[in-house]
Design a protein around this motif. Structure first.
Motif, PDB file in Angstrom:
ATOM      1  N   ILE A 306       0.855  -1.182   0.000  1.00  0.00           N
ATOM      2  CA  ILE A 306       0.000   0.000   0.000  1.00  0.00           C
ATOM      3  C   ILE A 306       0.893   1.234   0.000  1.00  0.00           C
ATOM      4  CG2 ILE A 306      -1.829   1.251   1.193  1.00  0.00           C
ATOM      5  CD1 ILE A 306      -2.781  -1.328   2.402  1.00  0.00           C
ATOM      6  N   LEU A 307       0.826   2.018  -1.062  1.00  0.00           N
ATOM      7  CA  LEU A 307       1.607   3.243  -1.202  1.00  0.00           C
ATOM      8  C   LEU A 307       0.738   4.432  -0.817  1.00  0.00           C
ATOM      9  CD1 LEU A 307       3.483   2.615  -4.585  1.00  0.00           C
ATOM     10  CD2 LEU A 307       4.346   2.300  -2.261  1.00  0.00           C
ATOM     11  N   LEU A 308       1.266   5.285   0.064  1.00  0.00           N
ATOM     12  CA  LEU A 308       0.520   6.404   0.619  1.00  0.00           C
ATOM     13  C   LEU A 308       1.405   7.640   0.662  1.00  0.00           C
ATOM     14  CD1 LEU A 308      -0.894   4.314   3.579  1.00  0.00           C
ATOM     15  CD2 LEU A 308      -2.269   5.144   1.679  1.00  0.00           C
ATOM     16  N   PRO A 309       0.819   8.838   0.671  1.00  0.00           N
ATOM     17  CA  PRO A 309       1.644  10.052   0.631  1.00  0.00           C
ATOM     18  C   PRO A 309       2.219  10.482   1.966  1.00  0.00           C
ATOM     19  CG  PRO A 309      -0.670  10.634   0.484  1.00  0.00           C
ATOM     20  CD  PRO A 309      -0.607   9.128   0.470  1.00  0.00           C
ATOM     21  N   THR A 310       1.509  10.261   3.083  1.00  0.00           N
ATOM     22  CA  THR A 310       1.970  10.756   4.382  1.00  0.00           C
ATOM     23  C   THR A 310       1.737   9.711   5.467  1.00  0.00           C
ATOM     24  OG1 THR A 310      -0.165  11.744   5.006  1.00  0.00           O
ATOM     25  CG2 THR A 310       1.357  13.116   3.712  1.00  0.00           C
ATOM     26  N   LEU A 420      -1.174  -7.809  -4.582  1.00  0.00           N
ATOM     27  CA  LEU A 420      -2.128  -6.702  -4.601  1.00  0.00           C
ATOM     28  C   LEU A 420      -1.386  -5.418  -4.251  1.00  0.00           C
ATOM     29  CD1 LEU A 420      -4.940  -5.395  -4.653  1.00  0.00           C
ATOM     30  CD2 LEU A 420      -5.262  -6.164  -2.283  1.00  0.00           C
ATOM     31  N   VAL A 421      -1.465  -4.419  -5.129  1.00  0.00           N
ATOM     32  CA  VAL A 421      -0.881  -3.104  -4.891  1.00  0.00           C
ATOM     33  C   VAL A 421      -2.009  -2.084  -4.822  1.00  0.00           C
ATOM     34  CG1 VAL A 421       0.680  -1.313  -5.726  1.00  0.00           C
ATOM     35  CG2 VAL A 421       1.240  -3.714  -6.098  1.00  0.00           C
ATOM     36  N   ILE A 422      -2.030  -1.302  -3.749  1.00  0.00           N
ATOM     37  CA  ILE A 422      -3.013  -0.227  -3.592  1.00  0.00           C
ATOM     38  C   ILE A 422      -2.258   1.092  -3.536  1.00  0.00           C
ATOM     39  CG2 ILE A 422      -4.814   0.765  -2.127  1.00  0.00           C
ATOM     40  CD1 ILE A 422      -5.405  -2.060  -1.121  1.00  0.00           C
TER      41      ILE A 422
END
Length: 704
Positions: A306-310, A420-422
């Motif tokens: 899971i890639l997130l900005p902050t 699975l990539v989110i």
């Protein structure tokens, strides 16, 4: 240091080795696998078993041989000896976890990244032979041929998959377009000869329409049995294991989009975990003598990225996961709260909702976190190779992987078995360094350099055949679509189930400025997308600059908005060096300007010392400056975010009218665009208007 202050600087900078060392000390390094010692008799007997099984698997014979030769002690089938819980605990302390360690209920101790906090008491779990298999996994874990998890991950049908893989490798896709519930849906599927065509997935109105784990079904049936419109839109494609690019994420719909993606991720993790537990118990019961093929794993344990900005975005995602699975305990939650949760508000009340949603709380854009799921607990800060889910910012994960230019060893094996990539808030990641996202996707599902104690006999065949990227599902949630997102889907998403783009028609924001102003859109011609920057600059110097130099005093109060920093440098240098602009004073605010520098530029612009102000999109994204004294807005290019257009044109001109610096209705907006700006133009003027403005013969369009 926070993302708002340093995000843009990091987005174009090089890696800082000292910062990397500090991050590794806090977050924990990726562990090196240590070999397991075993007797020669065990090695000989197991090598013979592997040799016999390899002869029955010719398509990946060469791969297995290379793995065995590089790490012969890891090629053996793992023995499930649970005769003594004391011996099991001892093994867990003397070697790192394998791909499925702890899947069978063995607690793990001694993680290298938990040096600053005492280890919490591990969950006590009986050995598999002392617990009935039905107590270790849900009864709904039996094979269900209608379950997308079975047909896509666990037991795909080669008669369906292989023709699709051949079509994808040949670049042969078919595009289907439909409209459903106000959403435009574009689906790309492998073009297989003789197929019956594509049909919409069955509608999903609630959890009753999904194949969920029993635990999740029971939890959601009590508090969220029926889905809202956003969840109903995404769910059919999401749970059908298709790639999804959702382009309608808003602050209001953020929780819905987050909940449905977290539910899918949890369902995938729990089904994978329970399948391994079931097979472990089966092997233990039969002393490892099982005739059927048991393939239930990848090369490494992590399955969801899971890639997130902050960090604050990470907190929201973690809290949503915990609310869905309701664990009995959360190991190291205090440490997580101390390093990720920040309740203080550091900005003024005039910031818009989307800014607060992104930058409230801990807005650090440098982090990575592993999460491990056990029978009843979840554990934070688990090492990557022991984790089920990896949360990370693009910068944090890029630094964890390493770079060839650094002394640190490059390691991306933990991404080899991601299924699975989110990517949440992709529009915010575009304002950081998008190259980090591209780098991460380029290193997904590659063949690992080391075995990491994996059991080759239980690795799924499509991993061994190097086809993992065709089974991986990618889910991207964004407020809008951009060429970067479209290109990422085109070049990095090869899901054999297909890929869908979900996007609503755009009504446009020009009628919602809140102020009356004349808006003129001027189209210039560019022969190609590569020639667009030069054509744009040429049009600017020939058509826009004369408007500013004809009467210098009339240029007072002109704000020039420039989306790209490269274009900003080009225009700034022209203003500084061109003799035609000697009479036009100017100031600049870019993403690299510190607070004092930006304050001086705003002050000089307000009092007229600087007639023109050059302003970048990233500066507005990270700061949302309230600039006063704006009488005319010139847009060198349209912003990706349509909210920025409304804030910069309507918001700034309205402030000038309220301050009596501008007569009502006298403000003007001049916009430059080409046919390659169609996505941006659509969000500003609306879908129908944009099509006409791109295709009509005229090149000037006025709106009042």
């Amino acid at each position: 240091m926070r993302a708002r202050a340093r995000g843009p600087q990091q987005s174009r900078g090089r890696f800082d080795s000292q910062r990397l060392a500090e991050v590794d000390e806090v977050e924990g390094p990726i562990p090196e696998e240590e070999p397991e010692e075993e007797s020669e008799d065990e090695m000989d007997s197991d090598d013979e078993d592997d040799e016999e099984s390899a002869q029955n698997a010719q398509p990946y014979m060469s791969l297995m041989r290379s793995l065995v030769e590089s790490a012969p002690h890891k090629a053996k089938r793992r023995k499930l000896d649970h005769s003594s819980t004391e011996e099991s605990a001892k093994r867990s302390k003397t070697k790192p976890a394998s791909n499925d360690v702890d899947m069978d209920g063995e607690p793990q101790d001694g993680d290298a990244d938990l040096v600053d906090e005492p280890e919490e008491a591990p969950e006590e779990i009986d050995a598999p032979e002392e617990v009935a298999p039905e107590d270790l996994f849900d009864l709904d874990d039996n094979l269900d041929t209608t379950d997308p998890f079975e047909t896509h991950i666990s037991a795909p049908d080669d008669a369906i998959v292989q023709p699709r893989l051949r079509a994808i490798k040949a670049g042969n896709w078919r595009t289907e377009r439909v409209t459903s519930k106000g959403t435009r849906i574009q689906v790309n599927v492998p073009n297989v000869d003789g197929s019956d065509g594509w049909s919409m997935p069955a509608p999903v109105n609630g959890i009753a329409d999904l194949k969920l784990k029993k635990k999740l079904d029971e939890t959601l049936s009590k508090k969220h049995a029926t889905f809202d419109l956003v969840e109903q839109t995404i769910a059919p494609f999401l749970f059908d294991y298709q790639d999804v690019l959702y382009c309608n994420r808003t602050v209001a719909s953020a929780d819905s989009a987050r909940r449905i993606t977290c539910l899918h991720a949890l369902n995938h993790i729990l089904k994978t975990r329970d399948r391994v537990i079931k097979n472990n118990a089966r092997l233990a019961k039969d002393n490892g003598n099982v005739d059927v093929d048991i393939s239930d794993q990848g090369f490494t344990r992590p399955k969801v990225l899971i890639l997130l900005p902050t960090r604050n975005s990470c907190v929201k995602m973690v809290d949503m996961l915990c609310s869905l699975c309701e664990p009995d305990a959360q190991e190291h939650r205090k440490r997580f709260d101390d390093t990720y949760v920040e309740k203080d508000t550091r900005f003024s009340d005039d910031k818009p909702d989307d800014f607060r949603d992104l930058f409230a709380g801990n807005d650090d854009d440098m982090f990575r976190l592993g999460m491990k799921f056990m029978r009843k607990n979840v554990k934070y800060f688990s090492q990557f190779y022991n984790s089920d889910i990896i949360f990370a910012s693009p910068l944090g994960l890029r630094m964890a992987i390493g770079s060839e230019e650094e002394e640190k060893k490059v390691d991306y094996d933990f991404l080899s078995s991601i299924e699975l990539v989110i990517v949440d808030q992709a529009d915010a990641l575009l304002m950081q360094n998008w190259e980090h996202v591209e780098y991460i996707f380029e290193h997904l599902n590659l063949q690992p350099k080391d075995m990491h104690d994996a059991d080759i006999g239980r690795i799924r065949r499509w991993y061994l055949d190097n086809n993992a990227k065709f089974f991986r599902q990618t889910v991207i949630l964004s407020a809008f679509n951009t060429p970067e997102l479209t290109e990422l889907v085109r070049t990095q998403c090869f899901n054999f189930a297909g890929k869908a783009r979900l996007q609503q028609e755009c009504p446009g924001v020009i009628q919602y400025l809140g102020v009356k102003a004349r808006q003129t859109f001027s189209r210039f011609d560019a022969k190609s997308i590569a020639a667009d920057p030069d054509a744009r600059f040429s049009y600017f110097t020939k058509a826009i600059i004369p408007m500013l130099t004809k009467r210098a005093k009339d240029a007072t109060g002109t704000l020039i908005f420039i989306p790209s920093y490269l274009d900003f440098v080009r225009v700034r240098n022209y203003f500084a060096n061109s003799s035609d602009l000697d009479s036009v004073t100017f100031g600049t605010i870019s993403e690299y300007a510190d607070v004092p520098e930006a304050s001086r530029a705003r002050s000089h612009f307000l009092n007229g010392r600087h007639r023109v102000l050059l302003y970048t999109e990233r500066a507005h994204h990270f700061r949302r400056y309230q600039i006063k004294g704006v009488k005319r807005v010139i847009m060198y290019g349209l912003p990706d975010n349509p909210i920025f257009y409304r804030e910069i044109t309507g918001g700034y001109l309205q402030k000038s009218e309220q301050a009596l610096m501008l007569e009502p209705g006298q403000g003007t907006v001049k916009v430059m665009f080409s046919k390659y700006d169609v996505m941006k133009l659509e969000r500003v003027v609306g879908t129908q208007r944009a099509a006409k403005m791109i295709s009509e013969q005229g090149d000037t369009f006025d709106f009042v």
